[in-house]
Scaffold this active site. Structure first.
Site, PDB file in Angstrom:
ATOM      1  N   GLY A 238      -9.591 -11.335   5.173  1.00 34.27           N
ATOM      2  CA  GLY A 238      -8.924 -10.554   4.146  1.00 34.27           C
ATOM      3  C   GLY A 238      -8.089  -9.443   4.739  1.00 34.27           C
ATOM      4  O   GLY A 238      -8.189  -9.134   5.932  1.00 34.27           O
ATOM      5  N   PRO A 240      -6.635  -5.643   5.639  1.00 33.63           N
ATOM      6  CA  PRO A 240      -7.362  -4.447   6.097  1.00 33.63           C
ATOM      7  C   PRO A 240      -7.794  -3.572   4.935  1.00 33.63           C
ATOM      8  O   PRO A 240      -7.058  -3.399   3.956  1.00 33.63           O
ATOM      9  CB  PRO A 240      -6.344  -3.732   6.996  1.00 33.63           C
ATOM     10  CG  PRO A 240      -5.347  -4.770   7.379  1.00 33.63           C
ATOM     11  CD  PRO A 240      -5.275  -5.721   6.238  1.00 33.63           C
ATOM     12  N   GLY A 241      -8.975  -3.015   5.050  1.00 30.87           N
ATOM     13  CA  GLY A 241      -9.457  -2.056   4.066  1.00 30.87           C
ATOM     14  C   GLY A 241     -10.095  -2.655   2.843  1.00 30.87           C
ATOM     15  O   GLY A 241     -10.424  -1.923   1.903  1.00 30.87           O
ATOM     16  N   THR A 242     -10.301  -3.965   2.790  1.00 28.78           N
ATOM     17  CA  THR A 242     -10.863  -4.584   1.591  1.00 28.78           C
ATOM     18  C   THR A 242     -12.382  -4.609   1.590  1.00 28.78           C
ATOM     19  O   THR A 242     -12.980  -4.970   0.567  1.00 28.78           O
ATOM     20  CB  THR A 242     -10.334  -6.018   1.443  1.00 28.78           C
ATOM     21  OG1 THR A 242     -10.513  -6.731   2.665  1.00 28.78           O
ATOM     22  CG2 THR A 242      -8.853  -6.000   1.101  1.00 28.78           C
ATOM     23  N   GLY A 243     -13.031  -4.298   2.702  1.00 29.10           N
ATOM     24  CA  GLY A 243     -14.478  -4.156   2.690  1.00 29.10           C
ATOM     25  C   GLY A 243     -15.228  -5.235   3.435  1.00 29.10           C
ATOM     26  O   GLY A 243     -16.390  -5.503   3.120  1.00 29.10           O
ATOM     27  N   GLU A 462      19.246   7.075 -10.595  1.00 24.59           N
ATOM     28  CA  GLU A 462      17.896   6.841 -11.094  1.00 24.59           C
ATOM     29  C   GLU A 462      17.889   6.532 -12.580  1.00 24.59           C
ATOM     30  O   GLU A 462      17.082   5.725 -13.051  1.00 24.59           O
ATOM     31  CB  GLU A 462      17.004   8.056 -10.802  1.00 24.59           C
ATOM     32  CG  GLU A 462      16.851   8.388  -9.328  1.00 24.59           C
ATOM     33  CD  GLU A 462      16.276   7.245  -8.524  1.00 24.59           C
ATOM     34  OE1 GLU A 462      15.585   6.391  -9.111  1.00 24.59           O
ATOM     35  OE2 GLU A 462      16.533   7.185  -7.308  1.00 24.59           O
ATOM     36  N   ASP A 536      17.390  -0.454  -2.201  1.00 22.06           N
ATOM     37  CA  ASP A 536      17.543  -1.388  -3.320  1.00 22.06           C
ATOM     38  C   ASP A 536      18.182  -2.689  -2.858  1.00 22.06           C
ATOM     39  O   ASP A 536      17.718  -3.780  -3.201  1.00 22.06           O
ATOM     40  CB  ASP A 536      18.395  -0.757  -4.421  1.00 22.06           C
ATOM     41  CG  ASP A 536      17.814   0.563  -4.907  1.00 22.06           C
ATOM     42  OD1 ASP A 536      16.581   0.712  -4.824  1.00 22.06           O
ATOM     43  OD2 ASP A 536      18.588   1.429  -5.345  1.00 22.06           O
TER      44      ASP A 536
END
Length: 687
Positions: A238, A240-243, A462, A536
């Site tokens: 998975g 990074p950082g998903t556990g 914007e 963009d």
């Protein structure tokens, strides 16, 4: 869910074993370096005090000649042909007022040339009645001689011991221990892991597969009586950082069997054969404590596919380590009772022999959290955060699509820091909104000097984005628009991105149209274009090329994809001819041109509303959804997330009528879009 949740679930003040789970040793261990220091001090002191020659006053040649001429010298004793000890007689001691000690020399004189010294003494006493002639004595300091031989050997031995200890892993033992495994053992006797499956938020499917392995270890008869065998290995894959690591920690806390934890980089060493030796030692320890679990974090450090690195030959140390790992996992020998858990975020580069059945029987995908998962993760991280009633977890979960568990932990921490900086007593909803803006867009830069002309250009740009996206069916719901510089962007339009499993063609076209709206607004209402639309144009071009070359959404090249998911070939080979490349460029240009014209048409139709929005932006710098709704009216299309939540609520209410129409559980939504070129949480539009 994230890899840092354990910090919130196991506070330091409640962990008597410290950060590594081991009970601290109250008795301080003896340090051998104190012995080295004492020996060095003794040697230094001996240099100054261990000397058989007494320290007397030194005289020069003139003073010695004067003493000889006055006949005040009783004896001259030359020691080791280097130093002359001068003994005075009674007359000399009375004149010189030295200590009355006939057995001790009164003065010392360092002679240079012995022959010249004897000649000088004879010449000075040529007419003396009682001349004094030098006597010679060899006085050897046996202590210093022994020390001069022993000291270099002692220093050499100490240096050798120091080097050996530095080269040994962990700083102790012998040099031969370098091939020992560095795995950390967690078991019920020595080290306890307090993380359980209850501390892991979300990822229910991944937890089901992991819990089956844990259940097999606890109740093996349940499976073996039917002929089932426990999986030999499971690979957690998975972003990074998903556990992934946290999920492994929960296995260590639930399985109640010995758990070895090691990183893939711990096998890699500069010495040839060390990695393979550590693999053998790791599995030897695991077999002794079977049944047990071995967890290898970041296995891609050692499991990279063989033969892909052109800079390394077939005898590469990394490949030797991988070969040993393959043999230990499923070779000629038997490793019954040893289960391998591994984690990586780069499964595409792993060797195929490592991924086959029999080594890693299961690949468990730990994906980015969905809407309901993100809400659970927020609940976990907000346990220790002091909040008030304004914090809406549902709103925060919707504002953070594509965020991993680590990102959500960072949001909660940033919100707490912002509230503390503002001297608040509790973290409020606005603090979380500012934290999300800070993480996605960067810091506000109100100190940046912007002219009125640039300010108007940013507002027009914007406002063009906001106007066009408001009137597109697949446009993301608007949250706010700002012209305050943030990060690298001079302005930004913030949206509530929709989470889609698949993207229809019209949704991709609407994204391109919305991205081109800023450049179109400049062209129509300012009469010139500038460099502010760089981000963009970059994103719109990537989406257009993905539509043509990956998804087969082109009129001239329908149903053709040049995407290679296997990526087996080393390097890049263009899978089409030059004529086809020209056709691809033409199709991309046609898509961009058509959406540019479409954005121009929408802005021409809603010119008055665009002007009001731009003027409001210049006055207030920040506008919100309510302002756009007051100018343009309510949007014609509802948010897809709202529709899913409503359908889920109705279905739960029909399934559980006793709950007065309230859903029994948090509704689930689809995961973020698989379109790699359009992130689920788009960065602010550059201006």
């Amino acid at each position: 869910m994230n890899e840092q949740n354990s910090a919130n679930n196991t506070p330091r003040q409640q962990d008597p074993f410290g950060s590594n789970g081991r009970k601290p040793d109250k008795k301080r261990r003896f340090n051998i370096y104190w012995v080295y220091g004492i020996l060095a001090a003794v040697i230094i002191l001996a240099q100054f005090f261990w000397n058989d020659t007494p320290q007397q006053k030194k005289i020069d040649l003139g003073e010695l000649i004067e003493l000889l001429q006055k006949e005040e010298v009783e004896k001259i004793e030359v020691v080791n042909k280097k130093t002359a000890n001068i003994y005075l007689n009674d007359k000399g001691r009375s004149h010189s007022q030295v200590e009355d000690a006939p057995l001790k020399p009164s003065y010392t004189y360092n002679i240079g040339s012995l022959e010249r010294f004897e000649q000088t003494v004879q010449e000075v006493q040529g007419e003396a009645k009682n001349p004094v002639y030098p006597t010679f004595e060899e006085n050897s300091s046996w202590g210093m001689e022994i020390l001069s031989w022993v000291l270099p050997l002692v220093l050499l031995m100490l240096f050798w011991v120091f080097i050996m200890r530095r080269m040994t892993p962990g700083g102790g033992g012998q040099i031969f221990n370098i091939g020992k495994s560095k795995a950390q053992l967690f078991d019920k006797d020595s080290t306890q892991v307090n993380v359980t499956f209850k501390d892991v938020a979300g990822l229910e499917e991944a937890k089901v597969e992991i819990m089956e392995i844990v259940d097999f270890l606890k109740n093996p008869d349940k499976y073996t009586k039917l002929g089932g065998k426990i999986p030999k290995g499971a690979l957690l894959v998975g972003p990074p950082g998903t556990g992934k690591t946290l999920l492994a920690k929960s296995v260590a806390g639930e399985a109640n069997v010995p758990f070895f934890s090691i990183s893939g980089s711990d096998f890699v060493e500069m010495f040839v054969g060390v990695g393979a030796s550590r693999v053998r030692d790791l599995f030897r320890q695991a077999k002794e404590k079977a049944p047990c679990i071995v967890f290898i974090d970041e296995i891609d450090a050692v499991g990279r596919a063989r033969g892909k690195n052109v800079n390394m030959g077939g005898n590469d140390e990394r490949e030797s380590t991988l070969n040993q790992l393959l043999t230990e996992m499923d070779g000629f020998g038997s490793n019954s009772g040893v289960i391998i858990l591994a984690a990586t975020n780069r499964a595409d580069i792993l060797d195929k022999a490592l991924l086959r059945a029999g080594r890693f029987d299961r690949q468990i995908y730990v994906e980015l959290p969905e809407l309901s998962d993100r809400k659970e993760i927020f609940q976990v991280h907000l346990r220790d955060v002091k909040t008030d009633g304004s914090v809406d977890l549902d709103q925060l979960s919707r504002q953070t699509p594509g965020f991993s568990g680590a990102d959500i932990a960072n949001v909660c921490n940033e919100a707490a820091l912002i509230a503390a900086r503002r001297k608040k007593k509790a973290v409020q909803r606005q603090d979380f909104n500012d934290a999300i803006d800070r993480i996605v867009g960067g810091l506000e830069k109100r100190s940046k000097v912007i002219t009125d002309e640039e300010r108007r250009s940013i507002a027009v740009h914007e406002a063009g984005h906001a106007t066009v996206s408001w009137h597109l069916r697949y446009g993301d719901p608007l949250i706010k628009v700002t012209i305050v510089p943030r990060g690298k962007a001079l302005g930004a339009a913030w949206y509530m991105p929709e989470e889609r499993q698949i993207e229809p063609k019209q949704a991709l076209l609407d994204k391109i149209c919305s991205l081109m709206a800023g450049r179109v607004a400049e062209d129509i209402f300012l009469g010139f274009i500038d460099t502010g639309a760089l981000n963009d144009l970059e994103r719109a071009t990537k989406i257009a090329y993905a539509m043509v070359t990956y998804y087969g959404m082109s009129d001239k090249l329908p149903n053709i994809s040049y995407y290679d998911s296997s990526s087996d070939a080393y390097g890049f080979t263009k899978p089409y001819s030059e004529d086809r490349a020209q056709t691809i460029d033409q199709e991309v240009q046609a898509i961009i041109d058509s959406q540019y014209a479409r954005a121009r048409e929408i802005l021409t139709q809603y010119t008055q509303g665009h002007h009001e929005l731009a003027e409001l932006l210049q006055q207030r710098e920040v506008i919100f959804t309510e302002d756009a709704e007051r100018i343009f009216g309510p949007r014609q299309w509802k948010s897809r997330t709202e529709e899913i939540l409503k359908e889920k609520e109705n279905s739960d209410a029909s399934d559980h009528p006793d709950h007065d129409g309230q859903p029994a559980s948090e509704p689930e939504t689809e995961s973020p879009s698989s379109l790699s070129d359009t992130p689920a949480t788009p960065p602010p539009f550059n201006k």
